[in-house]
Each structure stands twice: as structure tokens, then as C-alpha cells.
Design an enzyme around this catalytic site. Structure first.
Site, short mmCIF file in Angstrom:
data_model
loop_
_atom_site.label_atom_id
_atom_site.label_comp_id
_atom_site.label_asym_id
_atom_site.label_seq_id
_atom_site.Cartn_x
_atom_site.Cartn_y
_atom_site.Cartn_z
N ARG A 207 5.91 13.30 -9.01
CA ARG A 207 6.69 14.48 -8.48
C ARG A 207 7.29 15.09 -9.36
O ARG A 207 7.00 16.24 -9.05
CB ARG A 207 8.49 13.34 -8.82
CG ARG A 207 8.97 12.54 -7.24
CD ARG A 207 10.12 12.33 -7.00
NE ARG A 207 10.24 10.55 -8.05
CZ ARG A 207 10.25 9.25 -7.16
NH1 ARG A 207 10.09 9.31 -6.44
NH2 ARG A 207 10.49 8.56 -8.68
N PHE A 226 9.54 11.23 5.34
CA PHE A 226 10.16 9.39 4.24
C PHE A 226 10.63 9.93 3.34
O PHE A 226 10.42 9.58 2.11
CB PHE A 226 8.63 8.89 4.06
CG PHE A 226 7.93 8.91 5.54
CD1 PHE A 226 8.17 8.00 6.57
CD2 PHE A 226 6.76 9.07 6.18
CE1 PHE A 226 7.64 7.64 7.62
CE2 PHE A 226 6.46 9.31 6.94
CZ PHE A 226 6.80 8.50 8.06
N ASP A 248 13.95 11.30 7.19
CA ASP A 248 14.50 9.99 6.76
C ASP A 248 14.82 9.23 7.68
O ASP A 248 16.37 9.33 8.46
CB ASP A 248 14.92 9.72 4.89
CG ASP A 248 14.12 8.24 4.75
OD1 ASP A 248 13.69 7.77 3.74
OD2 ASP A 248 14.70 7.39 4.96
N SER A 249 14.57 8.21 8.41
CA SER A 249 15.46 7.04 8.89
C SER A 249 16.77 6.49 8.21
O SER A 249 17.36 5.13 8.66
CB SER A 249 15.04 6.30 9.75
OG SER A 249 14.48 5.27 8.44
N ASP A 298 5.33 10.65 2.89
CA ASP A 298 5.12 9.21 1.82
C ASP A 298 6.06 7.92 2.24
O ASP A 298 6.99 7.69 1.89
CB ASP A 298 6.05 9.52 0.17
CG ASP A 298 6.00 8.38 -0.35
OD1 ASP A 298 5.10 7.41 -0.13
OD2 ASP A 298 7.17 8.74 -1.54
N CYS A 338 0.95 3.56 0.29
CA CYS A 338 0.76 2.48 -0.43
C CYS A 338 1.16 0.82 0.28
O CYS A 338 1.60 0.12 -0.59
CB CYS A 338 2.75 2.50 -1.09
SG CYS A 338 3.58 2.59 -0.25
N1 SAH Z 1 9.24 9.09 -1.20
C1 SAH Z 1 10.55 8.35 -1.52
C2 SAH Z 1 9.95 6.91 -1.24
C3 SAH Z 1 9.76 6.92 0.43
S1 SAH Z 1 9.91 5.14 0.96
C4 SAH Z 1 10.57 8.69 -2.97
O1 SAH Z 1 10.12 9.39 -4.05
O2 SAH Z 1 11.53 8.08 -3.47
C5 SAH Z 1 9.50 5.47 2.72
C6 SAH Z 1 11.07 6.06 3.54
O3 SAH Z 1 10.78 5.57 4.80
C7 SAH Z 1 12.33 4.93 2.80
O4 SAH Z 1 13.16 5.47 2.87
C8 SAH Z 1 12.29 4.50 4.26
O5 SAH Z 1 14.05 4.55 5.17
C9 SAH Z 1 11.71 5.82 5.79
N2 SAH Z 1 10.89 5.07 6.69
C10 SAH Z 1 10.60 4.44 7.36
N3 SAH Z 1 9.80 4.37 8.62
C11 SAH Z 1 11.41 5.54 8.84
C12 SAH Z 1 9.98 6.34 9.71
N4 SAH Z 1 9.94 5.93 11.17
N5 SAH Z 1 10.88 7.59 9.74
C13 SAH Z 1 11.76 7.92 9.23
N6 SAH Z 1 11.82 7.30 7.63
C14 SAH Z 1 10.99 6.32 8.03
#
Ligand code: SAH
Length: 397
Positions: A207, A226, A248-249, A298, A338
Site C-alpha cells: 500500500r 476487491f 467489493d462484494s 487484489d 494470495c
Molecule cells: N485489498 C484489500 C484486501 C482484499 S481481500 C486490502 O488491502 O485490505 C479480498 C476481498 O475481495 C474481500 O474484501 C472480499 O469481500 C472481496 N471479494 C471476494 N469475492 C469477490 C467478488 N467476486 N467480487 C467483489 N469482491 C469480492
């Protein structure tokens, strides 16, 4: 102490100091070994190999506490391991978050401990750490000098160990949420209900790197896919991005993201938070002819196990292909995986395939990994789960 004897040739990985004993490697073990009990692991020829915690249900039947025959696995052992892990940690800014214990790589397989300001959050993910839970909790309080410890032993991997999920205060009176400070940004961490222990500390360094990317290109328009609670989005805004669209979902994660915006005095109009599926939204943005200067991908672990690698590869390719299409020429794609089942090599190949299919030429500007409080033991490649690439889409030649 119970003895576990391996099949001939199966001692090799332990001799290389890999800390797991797989069920298929075992020739003989007593039926009466209790979950989490410490066992002596021997080679077929009788040689001592390791002391390990027994897990009767998991494919990972043993997790190594020590390769030394003389080691005593007792409360003093855990206090020692915890203290050593803390000594190895980089300096922590006041109020910041940090991973204090990173499982196998810190010599305590199955234990994760994160520190958020002055609150500890722990995950006991194996039969061995479950057995020693109280001892570890006391030792954690003792070696950190902190009071509040919350337990988030609700990760899916506990099922593989035959352990039910468990969450709640373990020591002191931890608050339900904690505010941490990261590179000058205040972030709320929901330790009771947030993902993992509440937050993705492994991306902390990345970040900062992303913040610096936006500093060098003031006024960019960015897309953060995400986004969880918006930590990358706010890093971009801090660096000078004019607008960030974040997807995000998870509704609760986006609620925290909006709170974080206000807590940091970012003008609300610079960010748009969309609760939606990324796969679908990327297509909608493409069909609407949108284009961005910088895109972050991500996603969650698409391949938690080697068996799910093919499906995961298709998902990574899909989002990266769409990401390349949505980038302006000269724009940057910051893309992560990841998944333990997808190594850095394979990830790069998948992303290269996505660029090819998108008709895009790109260069790798930087390779990314997990933050340095998430150490990787050289003998334990599985610890290296987070990898990323900063790519620049080349102008048409
Ligand atoms: N980049 C973030 C961490 C991401 S973790 C950080 O730095 O804090 C992955 C995220 O993807 C989670 O918040 C989860 O809610 C979201 N997610 C999972 N599947 C998804 C989808 N199909 N569409 C949108 N978001 C999704």
C-alpha cells in the site's frame, strides 16, 4: 512419548527442515495418540527426525515443533519461541498493526498472532496450538506486556484439523474494533467480524508502494478491485489520485471504508464505493467504455489447494484480461495472487496470457511480496503465498 515411524525414503523433506509430516509418509503410529500430543518422528531406519504435534484427522498429520531431540515442548518452549519471533520483528510505529507470529515461519506451526495498536488477535489453526492454547495465551500477554487478546479461530482450515470454530475474548477485555494507523492513514479494524484477524496486514508495504505510484502521477483516476475496507483506495487518495472507484462484494467492509474516508478527512466525492461482483462490474465498465490510469486487482484466494489451481488460473486470467482492457495506454496494473497453489512463476504466466489475449504489450516494473512481518522460512515455500506485479501497459507502437 509416542513414536511415529515413517516409510523408507519419506524422511527426506524433514531432513530438509520442511515442518510437515503428511499422512501418506507414515508407516506406523499408535492409535492412542491424542490430538495435539507431542510425538517423536523417526525414519524407517530408526533415526530421530523431529518432535511434532499430532493431528489425527488432517492430511498434515504432524507439524514440527523442533528438529532437536533434546528439546522439551513445554510452557517455557512457547515463551522462548514467542520472544524470539518478537525480537525478529521490524520496528512498529506507535498505533500501527503488525503480524507478530506467522505460523511455521516463526517456529509455531498453526499459530497466527496480529497486533492492532494495543490489542492482540490470535488464530489457533492446528491440533497442536489448540492443545497449548492457554499456555500460548498467557505467554503472549507476558512477552508483549499487553492486556487484551481476542481469539479468531474461525478460519476454514480448522475443519481439516477436526476443530470447531471458536471466537471471543481470550484475555483482558478487547474492544470489538480497533483503530490502527498505517503510513499516516487511520483505519478501523473489526476484530470480531472482519476477514481473517480483521485486516490484511500482509499488504502494508504494497500500500505504501501504491501510494508512491500515485504521488508520481498526480491527478490519476484509479480503480481498486476487491477493496475490502479501502486501505489501497485511501493510499491512492493520499498520494494525490483525483478519484478512486472501489469495488467489493462485502457491504460491512464498505461501511468501514466509508467511515475510514471520513476519519481521514478525505473529501467523500473523491471516492465511489460499489457493493458488487468484480467479475461482472469489470465487464460493465468495459462495455461502458471506461478507462483508468491505475487498476488494483487484489482478489481473495482463488486456489486454496493445489486441486483448485486450474479453476483459479481461469479466474485470474479473466480479471487480468479485463484489467488490461480497462487501462489507458501508459497506465499501471497492480495485480496480486494470495493463492498458495499458484506460485510466482505460474502467476506471471497467467498474467502474460491475459495480456496476450487482451492484445496488450506490458512491462514488469516491480515484483511485490508480503510485508516483512510475514517472514518466509527458506525451507517452507508454502509460506510465500502473496505475490504481485506492477505492470505498465505500453502505448501502441
Ligand atoms: N485489498 C484489500 C484486501 C482484499 S481481500 C486490502 O488491502 O485490505 C479480498 C476481498 O475481495 C474481500 O474484501 C472480499 O469481500 C472481496 N471479494 C471476494 N469475492 C469477490 C467478488 N467476486 N467480487 C467483489 N469482491 C469480492
Amino acid at each position: 512419548m509416542h513414536r511415529v515411524v515413517l516409510k523408507p525414503g519419506k524422511e527426506k523433506s524433514l531432513l530438509r527442515r520442511h515442518p510437515w509430516v503428511f499422512s501418506g509418509a507414515i508407516a506406523r503410529a499408535d492409535e492412542s495418540i491424542a490430538p495435539g500430543e507431542t510425538v517423536q518422528v523417526h525414519a524407517a531406519d530408526g533415526r530421530f527426525l523431529a518432535l511434532a504435534a499430532w493431528s489425527a484427522q488432517s492430511q498434515i498429520r504432524g507439524r514440527v515443533w523442533s528438529f532437536a531431540e533434546t528439546e522439551q515442548v513445554d510452557p517455557a518452549f512457547f515463551a522462548r519461541r514467542l520472544r524470539k519471533a518478537l525480537q525478529r520483528r521490524p520496528a512498529r510505529q506507535p498505533g500501527a498493526g503488525m503480524r507478530l507470529i506467522h505460523g511455521e515461519s516463526d517456529g509455531i506451526p498453526g499459530l497466527i498472532v496480529d497486533r492492532y495498536a494495543d490489542t492482540l488477535v490470535a488464530q489457533f489453526l492446528s491440533a497442536g496450538t489448540e492443545k497449548w492454547r492457554d499456555v500460548i495465551a498467557d505467554a503472549l500477554i507476558d512477552v508483549t506486556g499487553l492486556k487484551d487478546l481476542y481469539e479468531r479461530s474461525d478460519a476454514d482450515v480448522r475443519q481439516l484439523e477436526g476443530l470447531p470454530p471458536r471466537t471471543g475474548p481470550l484475555r483482558g477485555a478487547p474492544a470489538a474494533s480497533v483503530v490502527i494507523e498505517e503510513h499516516g492513514i487511520r483505519l478501523t479494524v473489526d476484530i470480531e467480524r472482519g476477514h481473517k484477524t480483521g485486516f490484511y496486514l500482509d499488504q502494508r508495504e504494497n500500500r505504501r508502494i501504491v501510494r508512491n505510484l500515485s504521488t508520481t502521477r498526480p491527478g490519476i483516476e484509479a480503480l481498486n478491485c476487491f477493496c475490502y475496507t479501502g486501505a489501497f483506495s485511501m493510499s491512492l487518495l493520499q498520494g494525490g489520485a483525483s478519484h478512486v472507484l472501489s469495488i467489493d462484494s462485502s457491504g460491512p467492509a464498505l461501511d468501514i471504508a466509508r467511515k475510514n474516508m471520513a476519519a481521514n478527512d478525505f473529501e467523500a466525492g473523491r471516492a465511489e464505493w460499489r457493493e458488487a461482483d468484480v467479475f461482472r462490474t469489470l465487464r460493465e465498465l468495459r462495455d461502458a467504455g471506461r478507462a483508468f490510469d491505475l487498476i488494483i486487482l487484489d482478489p481473495p484466494k482463488f486456489a486454496p489447494t493445489p486441486a483448485s489451481v486450474d479453476r483459479a488460473a481461469r479466474a485470474y486470467k479473466d480479471i487480468n484480461l479485463l484489467g488490461f482492457k480497462l487501462l489507458k495506454p501508459g497506465g499501471q496494473l497492480v495485480t496480486f495472487s494470495c493463492s498458495g497453489g499458484v506460485n510466482a512463476d505460474l502467476f506471471q504466466k497467467i498474467v502474460a496470457g491475459a495480456a496476450l489475449d487482451a492484445g496488450v504489450d506490458a512491462v514488469i516494473e516491480q515484483r511485490l511480496s508480503g510485508a516483512n512481518d510475514h517472514p518466509v522460512r527458506l525451507a517452507f515455500q508454502e509460506g510465500e503465498y502473496l505475490k504481485g506485479l506492477i505492470l505498465r501497459k505500453l502505448e501502441q507502437q
